[in-house]
Motif scaffolding. Structure first.
Motif, short mmCIF file in Angstrom:
data_model
loop_
_atom_site.label_atom_id
_atom_site.label_comp_id
_atom_site.label_asym_id
_atom_site.label_seq_id
_atom_site.Cartn_x
_atom_site.Cartn_y
_atom_site.Cartn_z
N VAL A 191 38.29 34.75 22.62
CA VAL A 191 37.40 35.01 23.76
C VAL A 191 36.33 33.93 23.85
CG1 VAL A 191 35.72 36.61 24.74
CG2 VAL A 191 37.78 37.50 23.65
N LEU A 192 35.67 33.65 22.73
CA LEU A 192 34.58 32.68 22.74
C LEU A 192 35.07 31.26 22.98
CD1 LEU A 192 32.42 34.08 19.80
CD2 LEU A 192 31.96 34.23 22.24
N THR A 193 36.26 30.94 22.49
CA THR A 193 36.84 29.62 22.76
C THR A 193 37.12 29.46 24.25
OG1 THR A 193 37.84 29.48 20.56
CG2 THR A 193 38.77 28.08 22.27
N ALA A 194 37.64 30.52 24.87
CA ALA A 194 37.92 30.46 26.30
C ALA A 194 36.63 30.31 27.11
CB ALA A 194 38.67 31.72 26.73
N LEU A 195 35.55 30.95 26.67
CA LEU A 195 34.30 30.93 27.42
C LEU A 195 33.46 29.69 27.16
CD1 LEU A 195 33.12 34.65 27.07
CD2 LEU A 195 34.14 33.57 29.08
N TYR A 196 33.41 29.25 25.89
CA TYR A 196 32.45 28.22 25.51
C TYR A 196 33.07 26.98 24.88
CZ TYR A 196 29.27 32.15 26.20
OH TYR A 196 28.58 33.21 26.74
N GLY A 197 34.38 26.98 24.68
CA GLY A 197 35.03 25.83 24.05
C GLY A 197 35.23 26.03 22.56
N ALA A 198 36.07 25.18 21.99
CA ALA A 198 36.44 25.31 20.58
C ALA A 198 35.26 25.10 19.64
CB ALA A 198 37.56 24.33 20.24
N ASP A 199 34.22 24.41 20.10
CA ASP A 199 33.06 24.13 19.25
C ASP A 199 31.93 25.12 19.50
OD1 ASP A 199 32.51 23.25 21.80
OD2 ASP A 199 31.38 21.47 21.14
N TYR A 200 32.26 26.35 19.86
CA TYR A 200 31.23 27.33 20.22
C TYR A 200 30.26 27.65 19.08
CZ TYR A 200 34.13 30.92 17.89
OH TYR A 200 34.85 31.67 16.99
N MET A 201 30.64 27.33 17.84
CA MET A 201 29.74 27.60 16.72
C MET A 201 28.63 26.56 16.61
SD MET A 201 30.47 30.44 15.28
CE MET A 201 29.66 30.37 13.68
N THR A 202 28.72 25.48 17.38
CA THR A 202 27.66 24.47 17.39
C THR A 202 26.63 24.84 18.45
OG1 THR A 202 29.23 22.74 16.75
CG2 THR A 202 27.13 22.03 17.72
N PRO A 203 25.40 25.17 18.06
CA PRO A 203 24.38 25.58 19.04
C PRO A 203 24.05 24.46 20.02
CG PRO A 203 23.72 26.18 16.80
CD PRO A 203 24.90 25.27 16.67
N ARG A 204 23.98 24.82 21.29
CA ARG A 204 23.56 23.90 22.35
C ARG A 204 22.57 24.67 23.22
NH1 ARG A 204 29.07 23.26 22.18
NH2 ARG A 204 29.34 24.70 23.93
N GLN A 205 21.31 24.37 23.06
CA GLN A 205 20.31 25.14 23.77
C GLN A 205 20.48 24.98 25.26
OE1 GLN A 205 16.37 24.96 22.31
NE2 GLN A 205 15.46 26.05 24.03
N ASP A 206 20.48 26.11 25.94
CA ASP A 206 20.62 26.13 27.39
C ASP A 206 19.66 27.17 27.94
OD1 ASP A 206 21.50 25.63 29.90
OD2 ASP A 206 23.53 26.41 29.63
N SER A 207 19.44 27.11 29.22
CA SER A 207 18.57 28.11 29.83
C SER A 207 19.31 29.42 30.00
CB SER A 207 18.07 27.62 31.19
OG SER A 207 19.17 27.41 32.05
N SER A 208 18.58 30.49 30.15
CA SER A 208 19.19 31.79 30.39
C SER A 208 19.92 31.79 31.71
CB SER A 208 18.12 32.87 30.41
OG SER A 208 18.61 34.05 31.01
N GLY A 209 21.00 32.53 31.78
CA GLY A 209 21.74 32.64 33.03
C GLY A 209 20.96 33.32 34.13
N HIS A 210 19.86 34.00 33.76
CA HIS A 210 19.06 34.70 34.75
C HIS A 210 18.01 33.79 35.40
CE1 HIS A 210 20.34 38.08 32.04
NE2 HIS A 210 20.71 38.53 33.21
N GLY A 211 17.82 32.59 34.85
CA GLY A 211 16.73 31.78 35.34
C GLY A 211 15.41 32.35 34.84
#
Length: 275
Positions: free
Chosen positions: A233-253
């Motif tokens: 599930v997580l690979t499909a959503l975030y890619g194979a490297d999903y365990m590497t943190p990449r800070q992003d903004s909240s989806g809510h803004g």
């Protein structure tokens, strides 16, 4: 404030899990909450909510329990319980708090701190089929009409309100849902949440088999249910490297969060230009 907000969100999630367990309903952590459980054993540091998911039958069963199982300070928010709420999923809100999106400044519905509950339906195995594209066109038109009547401005609002008044708001929303629930009677391979975001169905679809079993994963001071194939599930959503943190903004803004004051009080201050 963040610590207080998250404490309330955990309380909301625990309440949902207890109700689902009592009534034999399946629920799983979803999106950033599932990622947080796997990668951080809790909240992603920059996330601002908890996401849960249910299949349509169990989701509808939960909505029917709104009046008996979600008593103050809990409130199960959906199209069934709040007039003019058209987000295609449910939210469990906490009374006496605020979680306000700027776009909802003038909306009358409950805007307390929340947990999202997304509803998943079977989707067509052929997203290029005439039947699926026809459903998308119809759903897009109906939802645009409902949302314009609620959020729009100018002459388009008058037209949208006239259409909704004649056809009926509830009837139109049910028409919107039916564009996607029609595949639930079929044994399709994939599931998705098209009533929440029909634009991203192809990207966010999951294999039904990934949810064949449920396991529990630690999340802060509690445990959350997760699909046995959470890695897929997580690979499909975030890619194979999903365990590497990449800070992003909240989806809510930008969200106005307040764990100590009721949303109506906060809205009043915002409308008056106060901090």
């Amino acid at each position: 404030m963040q610590e207080k907000v998250r404490e309330i969100q955990l309380k909301l999630a625990q309440h949902v899990l207890e109700i689902c367990q009592r009534h034999g309903l399946q629920v799983w952590a979803d999106w950033g909450t599932l990622l947080g459980a796997v990668r951080h054993q809790g909240f992603i540091p920059w996330d601002d909510d908890i996401d849960l998911m249910m299949m349509r039958d169990d989701y509808e069963a939960l909505l029917k329990l709104a009046a008996t199982e979600f008593k103050a300070p809990f409130f199960l928010q959906s199209f069934h319980t709040e007039r003019r709420y058209y987000r295609g999923h449910a939210q469990v809100r906490y009374n006496g708090t605020a979680a306000i999106l700027p776009a909802d400044l003038h909306q009358p519905f409950h805007q307390g701190i929340f947990v999202d509950i997304f509803v998943y339906d079977n989707i067509s195995d052929d997203l290029d089929s005439t039947a699926w594209k026809r459903s998308l066109r119809t759903a897009r038109w109906v939802l645009k009409c409902l949302q314009t009547a609620q959020y729009g401005q100018g002459t388009k609002v008058l037209l949208a309100k006239a259409i909704c008044g004649i056809a009926g708001y509830k009837r139109l929303y049910r028409m919107f849902e039916r564009q996607f629930t029609k595949w639930n009677a079929q044994e399709t391979q994939r599931i998705a949440c098209p009533t929440f975001d029909w634009r991203q169905v192809a990207r966010t679809a999951r294999e039904r088999a990934w949810y064949r079993e449920t396991i529990m994963l630690p999340f802060e001071q509690m445990e959350l249910p997760a699909p046995v194939d959470y890695d897929k599930v997580l690979t499909a959503l975030y890619g194979a490297d999903y365990m590497t943190p990449r800070q992003d903004s909240s989806g809510h803004g930008e969200v106005i969060l307040d764990a100590e004051h009721d949303y109506r009080e906060v809205l009043k201050r915002m409308k008056n230009g106060e901090q």
